[in-house]
Design an enzyme around this catalytic site. Sequence first.
Site, PDB file in Angstrom:
ATOM      1  N   HIS A  12       0.837  -1.212   0.000  1.00 55.94           N
ATOM      2  CA  HIS A  12       0.000   0.000   0.000  1.00 55.94           C
ATOM      3  C   HIS A  12       0.869   1.259   0.000  1.00 55.94           C
ATOM      4  CE1 HIS A  12      -0.313  -0.497   4.693  1.00 55.94           C
ATOM      5  NE2 HIS A  12       0.710   0.280   4.395  1.00 55.94           N
ATOM      6  N   HIS A  59      -2.472   5.334   8.969  1.00 58.54           N
ATOM      7  CA  HIS A  59      -1.166   5.980   9.146  1.00 58.54           C
ATOM      8  C   HIS A  59      -1.333   7.335   9.833  1.00 58.54           C
ATOM      9  CE1 HIS A  59      -0.721   3.003   5.945  1.00 58.54           C
ATOM     10  NE2 HIS A  59       0.562   2.939   6.251  1.00 58.54           N
ATOM     11  N   HIS A 193      10.627  -3.750   4.278  1.00 59.32           N
ATOM     12  CA  HIS A 193      11.035  -2.362   4.064  1.00 59.32           C
ATOM     13  C   HIS A 193      11.256  -1.664   5.396  1.00 59.32           C
ATOM     14  CE1 HIS A 193       6.699  -1.884   4.649  1.00 59.32           C
ATOM     15  NE2 HIS A 193       6.772  -0.567   4.606  1.00 59.32           N
ATOM     16  N   GLU A 240       4.176  -5.061   9.162  1.00 59.87           N
ATOM     17  CA  GLU A 240       2.872  -4.991   8.488  1.00 59.87           C
ATOM     18  C   GLU A 240       2.453  -6.345   7.916  1.00 59.87           C
ATOM     19  OE1 GLU A 240       3.058  -0.341   6.917  1.00 59.87           O
ATOM     20  OE2 GLU A 240       3.469  -1.987   5.530  1.00 59.87           O
TER      21      GLU A 240
END
Length: 278
Positions: A12, A59, A193, A240
């Site tokens: 995303h 977020h 990441h 995530e």
Amino acid sequence: MAKVIGGIGSSHVPTIGLAYDKGKQSDPAWKPLFDGYKPIAQWLIDKKIDALVFFYNDHCSTFFFDFYPTFALGIGESFPIADEGAGPRNLPDIRGDVKLQAHIANILLNDEFDLTIFQNKALDHGCASPLPLMWSHTPNWPGVVVPIAINVLQYPLPTGLRCYKLGQAVKKAIESYPEDINVAIVGTGGLSHQIHGERTGFNNTEWDHEFLELLEHDPLTLTKLTHKDYIERGGAESVEQIMWLAMRGALGEHIERKHLNYYLATTTAMTAVLYEVI
């Protein structure tokens, strides 16, 4: 009765949304990404998917660290797209189905998942970045979304096993819904990441593919990993991946991978994978 037809795992990355809005679908740097979603978009059409259950994380667009729930389910006829600083996106509000959402919420609560329920709150790139790559939005979205936000930002986080069990409870809820609708489950975020600190820009392609292999064939092994395990292997933001476990838990034991696109061009591998329940 409602059926879970399949599941989708998707990055995303917010830049996906920016590239989409700027019409970069044929740009050489972006075309491999956008092309990777075309089989998923066609599958959603072919399978006549009526609803997407989205496991995603907010977020700090709707929730903030002074009130950040572990699991939050949105109930409403529509949800606006969050303005994350670049101005409102040219997308229609995301459609909802109160009856379906309320049914899922009720089943989850009776399965001892203590949910936060939200209404009239914006959905940020956790949902809105990949959604238009999968569903056409002209003149409007073809189906409805059940948004379920999972805390992957502020410790303590739910475990991977807890997320997997959440997915199992969602499957139970969907299959007890009395209307004949087809549902797909989406888990967003990841894969490896890190976007801050000494390991900024870290990726682990070998771990990404190992994770995808285990997710398909042996998800229970992934549920035994701690948050520290995920972070060490894939970087801080790779935690995530527990949201992908929620998606996988909702698919049941027998699935077949129909499509995978893995494109590492920026800080994370922009991944899109499709599973069908068999």
